[in-house]
Design a protein around this motif. Structure first.
Motif, PDB file in Angstrom:
ATOM      1  N   LEU A   6       0.813  -1.220   0.000  1.00 61.04           N
ATOM      2  CA  LEU A   6       0.000   0.000   0.000  1.00 61.04           C
ATOM      3  C   LEU A   6       0.844   1.267   0.000  1.00 61.04           C
ATOM      4  CD1 LEU A   6      -2.725  -1.122   2.573  1.00 61.04           C
ATOM      5  CD2 LEU A   6      -2.981  -0.942   0.090  1.00 61.04           C
ATOM      6  N   GLY A   7       2.148   1.121   0.208  1.00 63.63           N
ATOM      7  CA  GLY A   7       3.050   2.272   0.217  1.00 63.63           C
ATOM      8  C   GLY A   7       3.530   2.630  -1.178  1.00 63.63           C
ATOM      9  N   ASP A   8       4.496   3.522  -1.237  1.00 63.04           N
ATOM     10  CA  ASP A   8       5.046   3.936  -2.526  1.00 63.04           C
ATOM     11  C   ASP A   8       5.816   2.788  -3.160  1.00 63.04           C
ATOM     12  OD1 ASP A   8       4.033   6.519  -2.225  1.00 63.04           O
ATOM     13  OD2 ASP A   8       5.812   7.168  -1.104  1.00 63.04           O
ATOM     14  N   VAL A   9       5.723   2.692  -4.468  1.00 67.78           N
ATOM     15  CA  VAL A   9       6.419   1.629  -5.177  1.00 67.78           C
ATOM     16  C   VAL A   9       7.928   1.807  -5.017  1.00 67.78           C
ATOM     17  CG1 VAL A   9       6.465   2.864  -7.383  1.00 67.78           C
ATOM     18  CG2 VAL A   9       6.532   0.348  -7.339  1.00 67.78           C
ATOM     19  N   GLN A  10       8.637   0.702  -4.865  1.00 63.53           N
ATOM     20  CA  GLN A  10      10.079   0.718  -4.679  1.00 63.53           C
ATOM     21  C   GLN A  10      10.785   0.297  -5.963  1.00 63.53           C
ATOM     22  OE1 GLN A  10      11.430   1.885  -1.698  1.00 63.53           O
ATOM     23  NE2 GLN A  10       9.249   2.377  -1.432  1.00 63.53           N
ATOM     24  N   PRO A  11      12.013   0.765  -6.175  1.00 66.54           N
ATOM     25  CA  PRO A  11      12.745   0.350  -7.378  1.00 66.54           C
ATOM     26  C   PRO A  11      12.841  -1.173  -7.474  1.00 66.54           C
ATOM     27  CG  PRO A  11      13.893   2.132  -6.247  1.00 66.54           C
ATOM     28  CD  PRO A  11      12.786   1.692  -5.337  1.00 66.54           C
ATOM     29  N   ILE A  17      -2.245  -3.511  -7.603  1.00 71.69           N
ATOM     30  CA  ILE A  17      -2.776  -2.548  -8.572  1.00 71.69           C
ATOM     31  C   ILE A  17      -4.275  -2.803  -8.718  1.00 71.69           C
ATOM     32  CG2 ILE A  17      -2.626  -1.666 -10.924  1.00 71.69           C
ATOM     33  CD1 ILE A  17       0.217  -2.864 -11.038  1.00 71.69           C
ATOM     34  N   PRO A  18      -5.141  -1.883  -8.202  1.00 69.18           N
ATOM     35  CA  PRO A  18      -4.827  -0.683  -7.413  1.00 69.18           C
ATOM     36  C   PRO A  18      -4.339  -1.039  -6.003  1.00 69.18           C
ATOM     37  CG  PRO A  18      -7.041  -0.558  -8.392  1.00 69.18           C
ATOM     38  CD  PRO A  18      -6.589  -1.989  -8.476  1.00 69.18           C
ATOM     39  N   GLY A  19      -3.655  -0.120  -5.414  1.00 73.21           N
ATOM     40  CA  GLY A  19      -3.175  -0.293  -4.052  1.00 73.21           C
ATOM     41  C   GLY A  19      -1.896   0.471  -3.808  1.00 73.21           C
ATOM     42  N   THR A  20      -0.928   0.290  -4.715  1.00 73.93           N
ATOM     43  CA  THR A  20       0.346   0.973  -4.562  1.00 73.93           C
ATOM     44  C   THR A  20       0.150   2.483  -4.458  1.00 73.93           C
ATOM     45  OG1 THR A  20       1.528  -0.755  -5.771  1.00 73.93           O
ATOM     46  CG2 THR A  20       2.547   1.417  -5.695  1.00 73.93           C
ATOM     47  N   GLY A  21       0.747   3.067  -3.439  1.00 75.66           N
ATOM     48  CA  GLY A  21       0.695   4.516  -3.266  1.00 75.66           C
ATOM     49  C   GLY A  21      -0.567   5.039  -2.618  1.00 75.66           C
ATOM     50  N   THR A  22      -1.516   4.152  -2.250  1.00 80.36           N
ATOM     51  CA  THR A  22      -2.754   4.633  -1.627  1.00 80.36           C
ATOM     52  C   THR A  22      -2.562   4.942  -0.147  1.00 80.36           C
ATOM     53  OG1 THR A  22      -3.466   2.359  -1.234  1.00 80.36           O
ATOM     54  CG2 THR A  22      -4.263   3.432  -3.251  1.00 80.36           C
ATOM     55  N   HIS A  23      -1.581   4.307   0.484  1.00 78.88           N
ATOM     56  CA  HIS A  23      -1.283   4.562   1.909  1.00 78.88           C
ATOM     57  C   HIS A  23      -2.538   4.441   2.769  1.00 78.88           C
ATOM     58  CE1 HIS A  23       2.842   5.910   1.064  1.00 78.88           C
ATOM     59  NE2 HIS A  23       2.334   6.481  -0.015  1.00 78.88           N
ATOM     60  N   VAL A  24      -3.319   3.405   2.533  1.00 82.00           N
ATOM     61  CA  VAL A  24      -4.505   3.169   3.364  1.00 82.00           C
ATOM     62  C   VAL A  24      -4.064   3.046   4.825  1.00 82.00           C
ATOM     63  CG1 VAL A  24      -6.424   1.615   3.843  1.00 82.00           C
ATOM     64  CG2 VAL A  24      -5.666   1.988   1.469  1.00 82.00           C
ATOM     65  N   PRO A  25      -4.643   3.822   5.735  1.00 82.49           N
ATOM     66  CA  PRO A  25      -4.247   3.715   7.146  1.00 82.49           C
ATOM     67  C   PRO A  25      -4.492   2.306   7.687  1.00 82.49           C
ATOM     68  CG  PRO A  25      -5.533   5.703   6.767  1.00 82.49           C
ATOM     69  CD  PRO A  25      -5.640   4.882   5.521  1.00 82.49           C
ATOM     70  N   ILE A  26      -3.480   1.747   8.304  1.00 77.33           N
ATOM     71  CA  ILE A  26      -3.575   0.424   8.908  1.00 77.33           C
ATOM     72  C   ILE A  26      -3.657   0.569  10.421  1.00 77.33           C
ATOM     73  CG2 ILE A  26      -2.299  -1.723   9.358  1.00 77.33           C
ATOM     74  CD1 ILE A  26      -1.270  -1.609   6.506  1.00 77.33           C
TER      75      ILE A  26
END
Length: 329
Positions: A143-148, A155-164
């Motif tokens: 759910l965080g920012d995509v890493q190299p 997808i969807p999900g990456t970069g949404t930073h849904v509060p856990i």
């Protein structure tokens, strides 16, 4: 009063069915939004005749789609039942559809019996329970920012930073939430024994995180409010009967209320003490009575937020209970 949120198990009541329970859930959520409740959370349970919230992510989407501003989430998703990637995709999709409104509360228990857990394809060997912290971290990463060179993405999900949020009724999740710098919700509405100890562990060991620089503790309570103490006591007998059934290993639809005096004919002293212990974090009565009882709970816990379960057989009386609660100063 601290911020108030709603915990809904979509109760199936005696004489009704799951379809009506789900209609009632959306109706209550729409009212709760108008009354100023902060969150509306739904809890994952399986193979239980008395609740209709097994497909938690589906129900979260239904409620979010039928409301406009209230935060909607899980209270919680039982993570050991699911692959972290699947949960990330489900809640990432929800957060994409309803940005800024979705919460993801996570529990460690299966939310059901052993046979049903097997049917859910949950690993039952004890060593797999220790994977919960790793599963939480994996879910955070999706759910965080995509890493190299990240090989797997939600997808969807990456970069949404849904509060856990981490949920629990013991010290385990309190310790983990403190270590990870996450908000913590204690399930004291049915298992209050370790409430104050867990909050102490959480706060004293908390490690600040970017999103949560300070600990944030939410406490689960049962509230049944009515226009009079006597009416609230009558409505409360439905919940007492349900918890008596739990003492006996019996589950089913939420019973109809009875005269409070008749409860003495249903339980023996040991069962009564067990029900009272499980329902210790409960406020029942007219508004002034409920206000005093909740003030005592807040004095003991210093909770940052209360999440309120309100199992009432009659839907109109359930709405009235939450309406009265929302008007407390």
């Amino acid at each position: 009063m601290v911020p108030l949120s709603v915990l809904d198990l979509a109760p199936i009541v005696e004489g009704s069915d799951a379809a009506q329970a789900l209609r009632n859930t959306l109706d209550l959520a729409q009212h709760a939004e108008r009354w100023g409740y902060r969150r509306y959370w739904l809890a994952e349970h399986h193979n239980m005749d008395g609740v209709a919230c097994s497909a938690t992510a589906v129900l979260v989407g239904h409620v979010a789609g039928g409301t406009r501003s209230i935060r909607v989430g899980s209270g919680g998703v039982m993570l050991p039942n699911h692959a972290p990637l699947v949960v990330a995709e489900q809640f990432g999709t929800l957060a994409t559809l309803y940005p800024g409104r979705i919460d993801l509360g996570l529990g460690r228990a299966p939310g059901t019996d052993g046979l049903t857990a097997r049917a859910l394809r949950r690993h039952l060997a004890s060593e797999h329970e220790d994977a919960f912290p790793q599963d939480v971290l994996e879910l955070q990463a999706y759910l965080g920012d995509v890493q190299p060179r990240q090989p797997v993405r939600a997808i969807p999900g990456t970069g949404t930073h849904v509060p856990i949020w981490l949920l629990g009724s013991s010290l385990y999740s309190a310790q983990l939430a403190a270590y990870l710098g996450l908000p913590f919700a204690f399930a004291s509405h049915f298992a209050p024994d370790m409430l104050e100890q867990a909050l102490h562990v959480y706060r004293s060991n908390y490690r600040p995180s970017t999103d949560w620089p300070r600990p944030h503790a939410m406490v689960g309570v049962n509230v049944i409010a009515a226009d009079t103490d006597d009416e609230a006591a009558r409505l409360f007998t439905s919940l007492q009967q349900r918890f008596l059934g739990m003492q006996r290993g019996q589950r089913g639809p939420l019973p109809k209320p009875i005269d409070p005096g008749l409860m003495e004919t249903l339980w023996d002293p040991r069962e009564k003490a067990g029900v009272q212990r499980m329902l210790a974090a409960t406020a029942v009565g007219a508004p002034d009575t409920v206000a005093r009882q909740l003030a005592a709970i807040l004095d003991r816990t210093a909770a940052d937020e209360l999440i309120v379960a309100g199992a009432v057989h009659d839907h109109a009386a359930r709405l009235r209970s939450y309406e009265l609660l929302a008007t407390l100063p």
